[in-house]
Structure formats: structure tokens, C-alpha cells
Scaffold this motif. Sequence first.
Motif, PDB file in Angstrom:
ATOM      1  N   VAL A   6       0.854  -1.194   0.000  1.00 49.56           N
ATOM      2  CA  VAL A   6       0.000   0.000   0.000  1.00 49.56           C
ATOM      3  C   VAL A   6       0.886   1.238   0.000  1.00 49.56           C
ATOM      4  N   ASN A   7       0.518   2.205  -0.817  1.00 44.81           N
ATOM      5  CA  ASN A   7       1.262   3.467  -0.916  1.00 44.81           C
ATOM      6  C   ASN A   7       0.484   4.546  -0.157  1.00 44.81           C
ATOM      7  N   LEU A   8       0.429   4.416   1.163  1.00 42.49           N
ATOM      8  CA  LEU A   8      -0.432   5.257   1.982  1.00 42.49           C
ATOM      9  C   LEU A   8       0.053   6.691   2.078  1.00 42.49           C
ATOM     10  N   HIS A   9       1.318   6.932   1.759  1.00 42.92           N
ATOM     11  CA  HIS A   9       1.835   8.297   1.811  1.00 42.92           C
ATOM     12  C   HIS A   9       1.538   9.068   0.518  1.00 42.92           C
ATOM     13  N   ALA A  10       0.880   8.433  -0.428  1.00 42.94           N
ATOM     14  CA  ALA A  10       0.585   9.077  -1.713  1.00 42.94           C
ATOM     15  C   ALA A  10      -0.364  10.260  -1.525  1.00 42.94           C
ATOM     16  N   ASP A  11      -0.227  11.241  -2.403  1.00 41.42           N
ATOM     17  CA  ASP A  11      -1.090  12.416  -2.340  1.00 41.42           C
ATOM     18  C   ASP A  11      -2.563  12.039  -2.440  1.00 41.42           C
ATOM     19  N   ALA A  12      -2.857  10.937  -3.106  1.00 40.84           N
ATOM     20  CA  ALA A  12      -4.247  10.508  -3.282  1.00 40.84           C
ATOM     21  C   ALA A  12      -4.943  10.254  -1.944  1.00 40.84           C
ATOM     22  N   PHE A  13      -4.172  10.000  -0.886  1.00 36.65           N
ATOM     23  CA  PHE A  13      -4.752   9.720   0.427  1.00 36.65           C
ATOM     24  C   PHE A  13      -4.547  10.858   1.424  1.00 36.65           C
ATOM     25  N   SER A  14      -4.086  11.996   0.961  1.00 34.52           N
ATOM     26  CA  SER A  14      -3.719  13.075   1.885  1.00 34.52           C
ATOM     27  C   SER A  14      -4.915  13.648   2.631  1.00 34.52           C
ATOM     28  N   ASP A  15      -6.113  13.548   2.050  1.00 37.84           N
ATOM     29  CA  ASP A  15      -7.284  14.169   2.680  1.00 37.84           C
ATOM     30  C   ASP A  15      -8.128  13.220   3.512  1.00 37.84           C
ATOM     31  N   ASP A  16      -7.986  11.906   3.314  1.00 39.62           N
ATOM     32  CA  ASP A  16      -8.931  10.998   3.978  1.00 39.62           C
ATOM     33  C   ASP A  16      -8.304   9.669   4.381  1.00 39.62           C
ATOM     34  N   LEU A  17      -7.031   9.691   4.761  1.00 42.09           N
ATOM     35  CA  LEU A  17      -6.348   8.436   5.074  1.00 42.09           C
ATOM     36  C   LEU A  17      -7.043   7.668   6.187  1.00 42.09           C
ATOM     37  N   GLU A  18      -7.484   8.343   7.216  1.00 41.30           N
ATOM     38  CA  GLU A  18      -8.129   7.639   8.326  1.00 41.30           C
ATOM     39  C   GLU A  18      -9.414   6.952   7.874  1.00 41.30           C
ATOM     40  N   ASP A  19     -10.163   7.601   7.006  1.00 41.41           N
ATOM     41  CA  ASP A  19     -11.384   6.980   6.479  1.00 41.41           C
ATOM     42  C   ASP A  19     -11.038   5.771   5.605  1.00 41.41           C
ATOM     43  N   VAL A  20      -9.989   5.902   4.817  1.00 43.30           N
ATOM     44  CA  VAL A  20      -9.540   4.795   3.968  1.00 43.30           C
ATOM     45  C   VAL A  20      -9.178   3.581   4.822  1.00 43.30           C
ATOM     46  N   LEU A  21      -8.434   3.819   5.882  1.00 43.45           N
ATOM     47  CA  LEU A  21      -8.029   2.717   6.761  1.00 43.45           C
ATOM     48  C   LEU A  21      -9.236   2.113   7.476  1.00 43.45           C
ATOM     49  N   ALA A  22     -10.171   2.950   7.870  1.00 49.34           N
ATOM     50  CA  ALA A  22     -11.374   2.443   8.552  1.00 49.34           C
ATOM     51  C   ALA A  22     -12.175   1.537   7.625  1.00 49.34           C
ATOM     52  N   ARG A  23     -12.310   1.928   6.360  1.00 48.89           N
ATOM     53  CA  ARG A  23     -13.039   1.087   5.403  1.00 48.89           C
ATOM     54  C   ARG A  23     -12.318  -0.238   5.192  1.00 48.89           C
ATOM     55  N   ALA A  24     -10.998  -0.184   5.133  1.00 50.65           N
ATOM     56  CA  ALA A  24     -10.231  -1.415   4.929  1.00 50.65           C
ATOM     57  C   ALA A  24     -10.397  -2.364   6.116  1.00 50.65           C
ATOM     58  N   ARG A  25     -10.316  -1.838   7.306  1.00 47.50           N
ATOM     59  CA  ARG A  25     -10.479  -2.686   8.487  1.00 47.50           C
ATOM     60  C   ARG A  25     -11.870  -3.292   8.541  1.00 47.50           C
ATOM     61  N   ALA A  26     -12.863  -2.500   8.169  1.00 45.52           N
ATOM     62  CA  ALA A  26     -14.232  -3.023   8.139  1.00 45.52           C
ATOM     63  C   ALA A  26     -14.397  -4.121   7.097  1.00 45.52           C
ATOM     64  N   ALA A  27     -13.569  -4.066   6.041  1.00 47.21           N
ATOM     65  CA  ALA A  27     -13.630  -5.071   4.973  1.00 47.21           C
ATOM     66  C   ALA A  27     -12.814  -6.317   5.298  1.00 47.21           C
ATOM     67  N   GLY A  28     -12.139  -6.324   6.445  1.00 48.85           N
ATOM     68  CA  GLY A  28     -11.402  -7.514   6.856  1.00 48.85           C
ATOM     69  C   GLY A  28      -9.904  -7.456   6.648  1.00 48.85           C
ATOM     70  N   VAL A  29      -9.369  -6.284   6.322  1.00 48.36           N
ATOM     71  CA  VAL A  29      -7.925  -6.137   6.196  1.00 48.36           C
ATOM     72  C   VAL A  29      -7.359  -5.845   7.580  1.00 48.36           C
ATOM     73  N   THR A  30      -6.548  -6.746   8.077  1.00 48.25           N
ATOM     74  CA  THR A  30      -6.052  -6.638   9.454  1.00 48.25           C
ATOM     75  C   THR A  30      -4.587  -6.232   9.536  1.00 48.25           C
ATOM     76  N   ARG A  31      -3.880  -6.256   8.398  1.00 49.11           N
ATOM     77  CA  ARG A  31      -2.476  -5.852   8.360  1.00 49.11           C
ATOM     78  C   ARG A  31      -2.206  -5.145   7.033  1.00 49.11           C
TER      79      ARG A  31
END
Length: 258
Positions: A6-31
Motif C-alpha cells: 500500500v502506498n499510503l503516503h501518496a497524495d491521493a490519500f492526503s485528505d482521507d487516510l483515516e477513512d480509507v483505513l477504517a473502510r479497509a479494516r471493516a472489509a477484513g484487512v487486518t495488516r
Amino acid sequence: MFDTHVNLHADAFSDDLEDVLARARAAGVTRFLAICDRYDNYERVKAISAANPDIWNTVGVHPHHAKDFTDLPVKALIDAANDPKTVAIGETGLDFHYGYSNEADQVAHFRRHITAARETGLPLVVHTREADELTGDILEEEHAKGGFQILLHCYTGGQDLADRGLQLGAYVSVSGILSFKSAKDVRAVISTVPLDKIILETDCPYLAPVPYRGRRNEPSYLPHVADALSELKGHTREEIASICQNNALNLFKKVART
């Protein structure tokens, strides 16, 4: 599931990284494995992993940027690897598609990263595009000097490099590309890779899988990568998720299992 690229430092995630991670965790991504593409981004990437107990990171220089770090010493990579959350070297490798860095700089960087992987015992995350033969030659030549663990990430190369990598004990990761209708050649190669050598990734924000192709990719879409692999290999999504997560934990040994 474990999203291993995952390229989490990308500009594409600069505004909503926490929301992105929350959606991933809800989808079953644990690491998550946050990738360092430039050495001068390492602190940013490391800060993301330090702030999240389920995120780890790499250290390295993507082949596109080899020209920008020609003086980067192997010791800098080795020293970074002492951080408990830095679990792999890379991504590194060869990419002759765009030619952003010349071949000599890419090869020199690739070999430095290999040395760091060998000396630290951390796996090497390898990016290769339109450079199959030379990538295979370098991996075999360097492996003969002393072993190191290899990951052929987001694999889109040919059968020959896949076979050569597997002979060296490499793992292969698959991304949303596996779900693309046009990716028949990729599916043909991955169909020959033993399931105990395959791991999952999104490579977000790039390469969103079907049915999200063309949108910003994010780690919550990882189940769709698992679906593409389950269809190819004849297993359920749950079986694929479990097998691939166990494979990833076997590869990235510094990542916590609990």
C-alpha cells in the motif's frame, strides 16, 4: 487479510487516510505493509506505520527514482532496517518501460538493495517491468553469493522469470490486475505458481480491481483481489485469504502474528 503493498503516503490519500483505513479494516484487512518508494519519503512512511499498530513499512528506492539517490549507501538501508516496524527492503528492481532512470543507475541500486536484504535477513520487494531477463540474471547471480528472500511484487512478468524466481524460493504477489479482462497472460502465469507462494496486494492507489477499475484504489478493495485469485485457483475467498495471509506472515517475519 494482509494487504502487502500500500502506498499510503501518496497524495491521493492526503485528505482521507483515516477513512480509507477504517473502510479497509471493516472489509477484513487486518495488516498493511506501507511501501517506501523514495528514501526521502522513508520518514513519512515510517510515521504512518508508527501511528498504527496494524501497519508496517519498508525502506527503499523504486527504480524510477534511482537517478535521484545515486549516492545512497547500503548502510542507510541497513540502519533503517533496525527499526522494529521496518520489515522489508524495497521496493527496488528494474523498470525499463518509462526510462525515468537509466539502466546503470537502476542496476546499481538493485544490487545495493539486495546486499541490504542479504545482510539484514529481510525480504526484498522486487518491482520489474520489461526487464525480465536482466532481473532474473541479477537475482540468480546475487543469490549465488548468499541467499536472501525475494518477493516478485504485483507480478505481470513472463513465465520464465516466474519460474526462475520460484527456483530461488521467491514469493509472488497478485494485485487487481488479476481481475482485468485483458490480463489473460498474467492469469496464465499465476495459474502455474503454487498457492503456498502467492500473497495478496492492492498497490493502492493504483490498479483498482474489477468492479472498481478506473477509480482510486484503496485497501478495502483487497477482497476483490482475493476473489480473482479464488476463481483462478478454485478455492473460496475465505480459503484464499487465510492461505495468502499465512504466506505473507511467513515472508515478512517481523510482522506480528497476533
